[in-house]
Design a protein around this motif. Structure first.
Motif, PDB file in Angstrom:
ATOM      1  N   GLY A 113      -9.298   3.304 -28.197  1.00 21.45           N
ATOM      2  CA  GLY A 113     -10.570   2.617 -28.317  1.00 21.45           C
ATOM      3  C   GLY A 113     -10.865   2.304 -29.774  1.00 21.45           C
ATOM      4  N   THR A 158      -9.625  12.466 -30.888  1.00 26.75           N
ATOM      5  CA  THR A 158      -8.880  12.461 -29.629  1.00 26.75           C
ATOM      6  C   THR A 158      -9.680  13.211 -28.577  1.00 26.75           C
ATOM      7  OG1 THR A 158      -6.715  12.377 -30.727  1.00 26.75           O
ATOM      8  CG2 THR A 158      -6.760  13.147 -28.451  1.00 26.75           C
ATOM      9  N   PHE A 159      -9.851  12.588 -27.420  1.00 28.28           N
ATOM     10  CA  PHE A 159     -10.553  13.204 -26.297  1.00 28.28           C
ATOM     11  C   PHE A 159      -9.577  13.377 -25.147  1.00 28.28           C
ATOM     12  CE2 PHE A 159     -13.730  10.964 -28.750  1.00 28.28           C
ATOM     13  CZ  PHE A 159     -14.792  11.860 -28.799  1.00 28.28           C
ATOM     14  N   ILE A 216     -18.032   7.240 -20.832  1.00 26.12           N
ATOM     15  CA  ILE A 216     -18.740   8.462 -20.444  1.00 26.12           C
ATOM     16  C   ILE A 216     -19.951   8.115 -19.580  1.00 26.12           C
ATOM     17  CG2 ILE A 216     -20.196  10.335 -21.330  1.00 26.12           C
ATOM     18  CD1 ILE A 216     -17.260  10.886 -21.638  1.00 26.12           C
ATOM     19  N   TRP A 240      -6.379   5.498 -16.804  1.00 22.78           N
ATOM     20  CA  TRP A 240      -6.874   6.852 -16.541  1.00 22.78           C
ATOM     21  C   TRP A 240      -6.569   7.309 -15.119  1.00 22.78           C
ATOM     22  CZ3 TRP A 240     -12.305   6.896 -19.373  1.00 22.78           C
ATOM     23  CH2 TRP A 240     -12.068   6.933 -20.756  1.00 22.78           C
ATOM     24  N   GLN A 278     -16.299  -0.427 -27.960  1.00 21.32           N
ATOM     25  CA  GLN A 278     -15.231   0.489 -27.552  1.00 21.32           C
ATOM     26  C   GLN A 278     -15.400   1.857 -28.210  1.00 21.32           C
ATOM     27  OE1 GLN A 278     -11.209  -0.909 -27.877  1.00 21.32           O
ATOM     28  NE2 GLN A 278     -11.555  -2.729 -26.641  1.00 21.32           N
ATOM     29  N   LEU A 309     -13.575  14.454 -21.479  1.00 20.40           N
ATOM     30  CA  LEU A 309     -14.346  13.378 -20.867  1.00 20.40           C
ATOM     31  C   LEU A 309     -15.043  13.850 -19.599  1.00 20.40           C
ATOM     32  CD1 LEU A 309     -11.855  10.380 -21.273  1.00 20.40           C
ATOM     33  CD2 LEU A 309     -13.706  11.072 -22.800  1.00 20.40           C
ATOM     34  N   TRP A 352     -22.769   5.887 -33.357  1.00 14.42           N
ATOM     35  CA  TRP A 352     -21.372   6.094 -33.735  1.00 14.42           C
ATOM     36  C   TRP A 352     -21.107   5.714 -35.185  1.00 14.42           C
ATOM     37  CZ3 TRP A 352     -18.486   1.873 -35.251  1.00 14.42           C
ATOM     38  CH2 TRP A 352     -18.930   0.597 -34.857  1.00 14.42           C
ATOM     39  N   LEU A 377      -8.199   9.534 -24.536  1.00 10.70           N
ATOM     40  CA  LEU A 377      -8.758   8.498 -25.396  1.00 10.70           C
ATOM     41  C   LEU A 377      -8.474   8.812 -26.853  1.00 10.70           C
ATOM     42  CD1 LEU A 377     -10.582   5.981 -25.789  1.00 10.70           C
ATOM     43  CD2 LEU A 377     -12.535   7.539 -25.868  1.00 10.70           C
ATOM     44  N   GLN A 409      -9.722   7.685 -30.098  1.00 10.88           N
ATOM     45  CA  GLN A 409     -10.860   6.930 -30.614  1.00 10.88           C
ATOM     46  C   GLN A 409     -10.677   6.660 -32.097  1.00 10.88           C
ATOM     47  OE1 GLN A 409     -14.142   5.865 -28.907  1.00 10.88           O
ATOM     48  NE2 GLN A 409     -13.533   4.585 -30.631  1.00 10.88           N
ATOM     49  N   GLN A 425     -16.441   6.161 -27.140  1.00 11.48           N
ATOM     50  CA  GLN A 425     -16.313   7.036 -25.977  1.00 11.48           C
ATOM     51  C   GLN A 425     -17.573   7.129 -25.140  1.00 11.48           C
ATOM     52  OE1 GLN A 425     -17.853  10.244 -25.706  1.00 11.48           O
ATOM     53  NE2 GLN A 425     -18.846  10.229 -27.710  1.00 11.48           N
TER      54      GLN A 425
END
Length: 545
Positions: free
Chosen positions: A264, A56-57, A96, A256, A90, A62, A160, A45, A47, A92
């Motif tokens: 996102g 960045t994930f 999740i 994914w 949108q 995740l 967020w 992801l 983000q 994370q």
């Protein structure tokens, strides 16, 4: 061990003939999407935020974060079969929460950030949700609906924006950070209930559509088709709300499944320039864009952006030749592949530039793994080529077909004839096997890709003290496909004017959803009704033709 749907790609006919659903007996959606990959440190992801922040994930990130949330939710009493509402844009925390629910054997429930207190309150109460995860923009809306939702025990707030938490909320991030990153998922299989998505019918309240955890796997063959069969370099983005099956099922979760990254971005209202900027910044190759978004982007200079775009998929309404020509001319030959599906059974039909070119107005051909028919809805018998019937899909072991309407067994039965699931859409098949959408067989309105039931809008308008009766229909619109129009009969002695019209619009926007308000309102002295007093929407639509 890495596992994914395998589909022969040498030809469409070979893929149709050889395809089989072969899911592991111990299938779990969270493990499939983020836990199974050979290289868990790959980006999953990207983000992005409107203020310029970027994160960045990885798939490992995740997986661990959803483990932590699963442990935290378990401490709050969430277990197998419990429902958790997800009212997030949108960001994370949205996926999740879904992943954590599936690890627990719980049922996640994506809900749009566009809903007002009535829209959210009905869905949270009808589902019996015990937990809702929301952001600061929607916390007060959920809190206002809470007194009508006796099962709702906890509201977790995601900050967020960085603005801090409401005093009465349970902060999401500290809950996740303090939890154990190790979690042993409960035993699940392909039929384990996984998600409820609400859809509006033509009358009455919205229906909860229950799917199993394997629903996302069911989307994967179409994902391969409309994004070009070779997914090795795919980077995905869509502006669509992550509450709708068109965003989750058409793009996020299939990406994914194949180990590919997704962008996102919590966009408040679609902006074509921001869309082009995101496509360029993240080298997006594959995008799901509703037709309305494409039309807005057609008014922006695409040459000003360095794009890596290779394929676009789109659905919700038939694509016009102008859209295909624009993509070919202005996007240097980018394929635009139309797709077809619904909340109850998604991605049944699509186009594939590698196998057969898109034809304007055609939805494409049946996706491998889905047996599609055009049938007589009374008998289940398939109609002849070129004749109009109801589009249907063979239930069998197809994982995209819903399990049931939540607490509405009679509605579930009405959607089935023989072994067919009936979509409620009328269409025909031509001699080449292409399917063509004709119309709905009910009064459902499709506006900017959203399916809106007129009954729910009518109920909201009737809450206005100055409206005696109302009929709601969809009327043609060049940009949005259809827009919502309300024919309102004011109470005796009240004049229908623009001030009253704006008051009605505001009521619907605030209580129901921002996309469900009537853009046009016509005041009438009397509405056409049947002998039993029901509004004749057909007569109202005919006034506009």
């Amino acid at each position: 061990m890495t596992w994914h749907v395998t589909m022969p790609t040498e030809s469409y006919e070979r893929a149709r003939e050889a395809f089989e659903w072969d899911l592991p007996d111990d299938y779990n959606a969270a493990h499939d999407l983020v836990g199974k990959h050979d290289d868990p440190d790959r980006p999953a992801l990207y983000q992005a935020f409107p203020d310029g922040r970027r994160e960045t994930f990885t798939f490992a990130d995740l997986d661990r974060r959803s483990n932590r949330l699963a442990n935290a939710l378990a401490e709050l009493g969430v277990g197998r079969g419990d429902r958790v509402g997800v009212v997030l844009p949108q960001v994370q925390a949205n996926p999740i929460t879904h992943l954590a629910c599936w690890k627990l054997g719980a049922i996640s429930m994506p809900l749009s950030v566009l809903f007002g207190p009535d829209g959210l309150g009905y869905r949270l109460d009808d589902s019996g949700a015990t937990v809702a995860v929301v952001d600061g923009n929607n916390y007060e809306t959920v809190d206002a609906a809470r007194e009508d939702c006796p099962a709702l025990e906890h509201v977790l707030e995601v900050d967020w924006h960085g603005r801090g938490y409401h005093d009465s909320a349970t902060p999401f991030e500290p809950l996740v950070q303090d939890a154990n990153p190790i979690f042993d998922p409960v035993d699940t299989d392909p039929d384990t209930p996984g998600v409820i998505m609400y859809t509006s019918g033509s009358t009455g309240q919205p229906k909860g559509v229950l799917h199993s955890q394997s629903v996302w796997v069911g989307h994967c063959p179409a994902f391969e088709m409309y994004f070009g069969l070779d997914l090795s370099e795919t980077v995905c983005w869509t502006p669509a709300d992550w509450a709708w099956i068109g965003a989750l099922g058409d793009l996020l979760f299939p990406a994914w499944h194949y180990g590919r990254p997704v962008v996102g971005y919590p966009m408040e209202g679609f902006d074509p320039e921001t869309a082009f900027e995101l496509l360029a910044e993240f080298d997006v190759t594959s995008s799901f864009l509703p037709p309305t978004a494409i039309r807005m982007m057609m008014n922006t200079d695409a040459d000003a952006y360095d794009l890596s775009l290779e394929a676009i998929c789109s659905g919700g309404e038939p694509l016009t030749s102008e859209i295909l020509e624009w993509a070919d001319d202005e996007l240097d030959g980018v394929a635009v592949n139309e797709l077809y599906g619904q909340t109850e059974a998604n991605l049944l039909v699509c186009n594939c530039d590698e196998w057969f070119p898109a034809v304007p107005g055609s939805m494409g051909k049946p996706v491998p793994g889905h047996d599609i028919g055009v049938v007589d809805p009374d008998t289940g018998e398939e109609v002849a080529v070129g004749e109009v019937g109801e589009i249907a899909v063979e239930r069998g072991d197809d994982p995209v077909i819903f399990e049931e309407y939540w607490n509405q067994p009679e509605k579930t039965a009405e959607a089935t004839v023989g072994s067919w699931h009936l979509t409620g859409d009328l269409g025909e098949r031509d001699a080449d096997g292409r399917l063509w959408f004709k119309s709905r067989d009910d009064d459902l309105i499709i506006t900017s890709g959203y399916r809106v039931g007129p009954g729910e809008v009518e109920d909201a308008i009737l809450e206005h003290p100055k409206i005696e009766q109302v009929g709601v229909v969809g009327i043609s619109d060049e940009m949005r496909g259809e827009i919502i129009k309300a024919f309102c009969q004011p109470v005796s002695g009240v004049e229908g004017n623009e001030l009253l019209a704006e008051s009605v619009r505001s009521l619907v926007r605030e209580s129901l959803a921002k996309h469900e308000y009537p853009r046009e309102i016509e005041f009438v002295d009397e509405l056409p009704t049947t002998t039993t007093g029901k509004i004749r929407r057909t007569d109202l639509r005919e006034r506009e033709e």
